[in-house]
Design a protein around this motif. Structure first.
Motif, short mmCIF file in Angstrom:
data_model
loop_
_atom_site.label_atom_id
_atom_site.label_comp_id
_atom_site.label_asym_id
_atom_site.label_seq_id
_atom_site.Cartn_x
_atom_site.Cartn_y
_atom_site.Cartn_z
N MET A 140 0.84 -1.21 0.00
CA MET A 140 0.00 0.00 0.00
C MET A 140 0.87 1.26 0.00
SD MET A 140 -3.03 -1.03 2.72
CE MET A 140 -3.71 0.64 2.79
N ASN A 141 1.91 1.23 0.82
CA ASN A 141 2.80 2.39 0.94
C ASN A 141 3.66 2.59 -0.30
OD1 ASN A 141 1.86 2.95 3.53
ND2 ASN A 141 3.43 1.69 4.52
N LYS A 142 4.20 1.48 -0.83
CA LYS A 142 5.12 1.58 -1.96
C LYS A 142 4.42 1.83 -3.28
CE LYS A 142 8.81 -1.21 0.06
NZ LYS A 142 9.63 -2.45 -0.05
N GLN A 143 3.24 1.22 -3.46
CA GLN A 143 2.53 1.32 -4.73
C GLN A 143 1.37 2.30 -4.70
OE1 GLN A 143 3.59 -0.23 -7.46
NE2 GLN A 143 5.24 -1.30 -6.37
N HIS A 144 1.14 2.90 -3.50
CA HIS A 144 0.04 3.86 -3.32
C HIS A 144 -1.31 3.26 -3.70
CE1 HIS A 144 3.29 6.72 -2.76
NE2 HIS A 144 3.76 6.43 -3.98
N LEU A 145 -1.59 2.10 -3.10
CA LEU A 145 -2.81 1.37 -3.38
C LEU A 145 -3.67 1.24 -2.12
CD1 LEU A 145 -1.29 -1.60 -5.43
CD2 LEU A 145 -2.51 0.39 -6.37
N GLU A 146 -4.97 1.02 -2.33
CA GLU A 146 -5.85 0.67 -1.21
C GLU A 146 -5.61 -0.80 -0.86
OE1 GLU A 146 -7.75 2.79 0.43
OE2 GLU A 146 -7.08 4.42 -0.88
N ALA A 147 -6.12 -1.20 0.31
CA ALA A 147 -5.84 -2.54 0.83
C ALA A 147 -6.25 -3.66 -0.13
CB ALA A 147 -6.52 -2.73 2.18
N ASP A 148 -7.45 -3.57 -0.68
CA ASP A 148 -7.93 -4.62 -1.59
C ASP A 148 -7.08 -4.70 -2.85
OD1 ASP A 148 -9.90 -5.31 0.18
OD2 ASP A 148 -11.52 -4.26 -0.88
N ALA A 149 -6.71 -3.54 -3.36
CA ALA A 149 -5.89 -3.51 -4.57
C ALA A 149 -4.49 -4.03 -4.28
CB ALA A 149 -5.82 -2.08 -5.11
N ALA A 150 -3.98 -3.74 -3.09
CA ALA A 150 -2.66 -4.23 -2.70
C ALA A 150 -2.66 -5.74 -2.58
CB ALA A 150 -2.23 -3.59 -1.37
N ARG A 151 -3.72 -6.30 -2.00
CA ARG A 151 -3.82 -7.76 -1.89
C ARG A 151 -3.86 -8.40 -3.28
NH1 ARG A 151 -5.68 -11.64 1.81
NH2 ARG A 151 -6.20 -10.02 3.34
N LYS A 152 -4.62 -7.82 -4.19
CA LYS A 152 -4.72 -8.35 -5.55
C LYS A 152 -3.37 -8.24 -6.26
CE LYS A 152 -7.59 -8.05 -9.70
NZ LYS A 152 -8.70 -7.35 -10.38
N PHE A 153 -2.69 -7.15 -6.05
CA PHE A 153 -1.36 -6.92 -6.63
C PHE A 153 -0.40 -8.03 -6.18
CE2 PHE A 153 2.92 -5.13 -6.50
CZ PHE A 153 3.02 -4.47 -7.71
N ILE A 154 -0.42 -8.34 -4.89
CA ILE A 154 0.43 -9.39 -4.32
C ILE A 154 0.08 -10.75 -4.92
CG2 ILE A 154 0.93 -10.71 -2.22
CD1 ILE A 154 0.67 -8.03 -0.68
N GLU A 155 -1.20 -11.07 -4.93
CA GLU A 155 -1.64 -12.38 -5.41
C GLU A 155 -1.29 -12.60 -6.88
OE1 GLU A 155 -5.75 -12.28 -4.41
OE2 GLU A 155 -5.43 -12.95 -2.33
N GLN A 156 -1.48 -11.57 -7.70
CA GLN A 156 -1.17 -11.70 -9.12
C GLN A 156 0.32 -11.87 -9.37
OE1 GLN A 156 -3.01 -8.19 -10.79
NE2 GLN A 156 -4.94 -9.26 -11.18
N ARG A 157 1.12 -11.04 -8.72
CA ARG A 157 2.56 -11.11 -8.90
C ARG A 157 3.13 -12.43 -8.40
NH1 ARG A 157 5.24 -6.17 -9.93
NH2 ARG A 157 3.79 -4.87 -11.11
N GLU A 158 2.63 -12.88 -7.26
CA GLU A 158 3.17 -14.11 -6.68
C GLU A 158 2.72 -15.35 -7.45
OE1 GLU A 158 2.60 -14.29 -2.46
OE2 GLU A 158 4.31 -12.96 -2.15
N SER A 159 1.58 -15.27 -8.08
CA SER A 159 1.14 -16.37 -8.93
C SER A 159 2.12 -16.57 -10.08
CB SER A 159 -0.27 -16.10 -9.47
OG SER A 159 -0.66 -17.12 -10.36
N LYS A 160 2.56 -15.48 -10.68
CA LYS A 160 3.52 -15.54 -11.78
C LYS A 160 4.89 -15.99 -11.27
CE LYS A 160 1.23 -11.91 -14.48
NZ LYS A 160 1.33 -10.53 -14.99
N ARG A 161 5.29 -15.46 -10.12
CA ARG A 161 6.60 -15.79 -9.56
C ARG A 161 6.69 -17.27 -9.21
NH1 ARG A 161 8.66 -11.94 -4.87
NH2 ARG A 161 8.77 -10.53 -6.65
N SER A 162 5.65 -17.80 -8.58
CA SER A 162 5.66 -19.20 -8.18
C SER A 162 5.62 -20.12 -9.40
CB SER A 162 4.50 -19.51 -7.24
OG SER A 162 3.25 -19.29 -7.87
N ALA A 163 4.84 -19.74 -10.43
CA ALA A 163 4.77 -20.55 -11.65
C ALA A 163 6.14 -20.61 -12.32
CB ALA A 163 3.73 -19.96 -12.61
N TYR A 164 6.83 -19.49 -12.35
CA TYR A 164 8.17 -19.41 -12.93
C TYR A 164 9.13 -20.33 -12.18
CZ TYR A 164 12.70 -17.14 -14.02
OH TYR A 164 13.99 -16.87 -14.39
N TYR A 165 9.16 -20.20 -10.86
CA TYR A 165 10.06 -20.98 -10.04
C TYR A 165 9.76 -22.47 -10.15
CZ TYR A 165 12.63 -22.59 -5.91
OH TYR A 165 13.49 -23.25 -5.06
#
Length: 207
Positions: A140-165
């Motif tokens: 939220m602090n780094k990307q200037h997002l609301e809580a729900d958007a920050a959670r979605k941001f995390i989930e989407q990025r980590e889905s790609k990261r885990s698939a890659y790994y």
């Protein structure tokens, strides 16, 4: 400590402070720090544009960016081979990781470095996690997002990261058995977590 080469590979959840902890570890162990710097190294080693690696950083499906950028970015020498694949880009990055590891002590953040350097001596593999509430607050602090958007941001990025790994290593991203040490940075905070990891590394290598 400087005369003994060590390699610290850091996996991390988004918002856990893994980058900052990695930098602190590099200072503690007089090691070179590699995160996005690897993209530049891989580009130099391969002769390809760094943009290719940036657009597909830690994403399964490298080849999309290569096709989108077009032939002027393929190689400074115009050397394009029809057999080029997303695995080739992973190989270029892996070669850059191995070259850096041969040269001296390093801290690598992400990029499957633990798998790439699995046959190297004096390596330790760390995974840094944190509570979801803590990570949401950081994003939220780094990307200037609301809580729900920050959670979605995390989930989407980590889905790609885990698939890659998972795709390139055959291991499971974030699973304890894939690492030597897993630690929750939201319990002690970044500085104390780094100290804990540093002590683990020292004992691991008898420093």
């Amino acid at each position: 400590m400087a005369d003994k080469k060590i390699i610290i590979n850091v996996g991390r959840q988004l918002g856990s402070g893994g980058h900052d902890i990695g930098r602190m570890l590099a200072l503690d162990f007089q090691a070179k720090y590699y995160d996005r710097e690897l993209l530049n190294l891989a580009a130099k080693e391969s002769g390809l544009s760094e943009k290719i690696f940036e657009q597909n950083d830690e994403k399964k499906g490298f080849f999309r960016g290569l096709l989108n950028l077009g032939s002027p970015h393929i190689s400074s020498s115009g050397d394009y081979k029809s057999g080029f694949s997303q695995e080739s880009l992973f190989q270029f990055q892996s070669d850059a990781i191995r070259k850096a590891a041969h040269e001296g002590s390093c801290v690598f953040v992400g990029r499957c470095a633990d798998y790439v350097l699995r046959d190297f001596k004096n390596t330790v593999n760390i995974f840094i996690t944190a509570s979801m509430d803590y990570r949401i607050e950081q994003i939220m602090n780094k990307q200037h997002l609301e809580a729900d958007a920050a959670r979605k941001f995390i989930e989407q990025r980590e889905s790609k990261r885990s698939a890659y790994y998972n795709y390139y290593t055959g291991k499971k991203w974030g699973a304890a058995e894939s690492y030597d040490l897993c630690v929750d940075s939201s319990v002690l905070g970044l500085m104390e977590t780094e100290k804990l990891i540093a002590e683990f590394v020292k004992k691991r290598f008898g420093l």
